[in-house]
Design a protein around this motif. Structure first.
Motif, short mmCIF file in Angstrom:
data_model
loop_
_atom_site.label_atom_id
_atom_site.label_comp_id
_atom_site.label_asym_id
_atom_site.label_seq_id
_atom_site.Cartn_x
_atom_site.Cartn_y
_atom_site.Cartn_z
N TRP A 119 0.87 -1.17 0.00
CA TRP A 119 0.00 0.00 0.00
C TRP A 119 0.91 1.22 0.00
CZ3 TRP A 119 -5.15 0.60 -0.58
CH2 TRP A 119 -5.69 1.86 -0.29
N ASP A 171 -13.01 -2.43 0.86
CA ASP A 171 -12.71 -1.24 0.05
C ASP A 171 -13.83 -0.21 0.20
OD1 ASP A 171 -10.58 -2.68 -0.94
OD2 ASP A 171 -11.55 -3.16 -2.84
N LYS A 178 -11.72 3.29 -5.90
CA LYS A 178 -11.35 3.02 -4.51
C LYS A 178 -10.61 4.22 -3.92
CE LYS A 178 -8.62 -0.30 -1.78
NZ LYS A 178 -8.17 -1.69 -1.71
N GLY A 181 -8.76 1.75 1.73
CA GLY A 181 -8.72 0.32 1.99
C GLY A 181 -8.51 0.09 3.48
N THR A 210 -3.94 -1.54 -10.09
CA THR A 210 -4.67 -2.01 -8.91
C THR A 210 -5.91 -2.78 -9.38
OG1 THR A 210 -5.73 0.16 -8.86
CG2 THR A 210 -3.91 -0.19 -7.34
#
Ligand code: BTN
Length: 306
Positions: A119, A171, A178, A181, A210
């Motif tokens: 991330w 999500d 998005k 998360g 992604t």
């Protein structure tokens, strides 16, 4: 202080003005205190491109304890652990700090996502936080991603005045993209709930490749925002949603979840099979229909048709 009468004030939309001077729109309506407002183009980070000296400061956008702690309204965020940079906020807190302990940083060097993914977010652009939770033994820990999702969705909606959806299991989406998360990791009987919320990334700064197309609050409506009030709002909402779940299970927060269920009625792909999303059920599982048969998915990844 009122605007200086001698300053020329061209007509300019409030949203543009807020972006130019790096404050939130409400601040513009309120007028900046003790400042002469000078308009000029900036590089988006508070540096002035025209080279002139300006008394308008760049947007205050720190997540330091001095900025965030006065904004806290509940027990979450205490103690507040802040680092400029760390591997992952998930590693900055532990159960011994107690429920509500929160770690925040401006930059993660090894930020973690679900299913072993990474991330990432450029320094100072996102809210990256981890909160210690101590759920009662009778609660299902896997439901905490959804609990976090409801809190994040509420916060995003309050900020953007747009509706947000929760894509099972972790999500938060706006306009099918998005923006956040959630990662729930067990630590003995405790859980560290990690939240990554994209706030001020430009389109170019969002990750590529992604599973779900990414967005930030900035790419959604063009407004650059201070993160501290958003973080404080998120923590108090998380506390309220979590408390309801702690006392009553998923049923107690299901209104906020079911109404935002992104996969309901969508064509989905589960383990390579195409099906129809039915709903997240009251036990936190995703019900899908594949080849005319209903199936409950307990974990994993579900893709959807864009
Ligand atoms: C996902 O969507 O895969 C979950 C992403 C969770 C990211 C957050 S950012 C703060 C916390 N620290 C981490 O390393 N991960 C979580």
């Amino acid at each position: 202080m009122p605007f200086d009468e001698n300053v020329e004030r061209p007509s300019i939309a409030i949203s543009c003005l807020a972006d130019e001077v790096h404050v939130t729109e409400p601040s513009v309506h309120d007028r900046p205190p003790n400042r002469r407002l000078l308009l000029g183009r900036t590089d988006g980070r508070g540096g002035w491109l025209h080279g002139g000296v300006s008394v308008v400061p760049p947007m205050a956008d720190a997540l330091t304890p001095e900025t965030v702690e006065p904004l806290l309204q509940g027990r979450f965020g205490r103690p507040y652990v802040f680092r400029d940079s760390c591997e992952s906020t998930q590693r900055l807190v532990e159960a011994s700090l107690g429920e509500g302990a929160t770690a925040v940083c401006d930059e993660q060097t090894a930020g973690r996502g679900r299913l072993g993914r990474s991330w990432s977010a450029p320094r100072g652009t996102a809210i990256l936080c981890s909160v210690v939770l101590e759920p009662p033994v009778e609660r299902v820990i896997a439901e905490l991603s959804l609990v976090g999702g409801v809190a994040v969705a509420e916060t995003v909606e309050a900020v953007l005045s747009l509706s947000a959806q929760i894509k099972w299991p972790n999500d938060v989406l706006v306009n099918r993209r998005k923006v956040a998360g959630i990662l729930a990791e067990a630590d003995g009987g405790s859980v560290v709930l990690g939240i990554g919320l994209n706030v001020n990334q430009s389109r170019q700064e969002l990750p590529e490749d992604t599973a779900v197309a990414p967005a930030s609050l900035l790419t959604t409506d063009g407004v650059r925002r201070e993160r501290a009030p958003i973080l404080a709002d998120l923590l108090v909402r998380l506390e309220r949603v979590y408390d309801r779940w702690r006392d009553g299970g998923l049923d107690a927060v299901y209104d906020g979840l079911g109404a935002r269920d992104f996969l309901r009625g969508r064509r989905v792909v589960v383990d390579g099979q195409v099906g129809l999303g039915i709903a997240v059920d009251r036990a936190g599982r995703l019900e899908v229909e594949i080849d005319g048969r209903r199936r409950l998915v307990e974990s994993g990844e579900v893709l959807f048709e864009r």
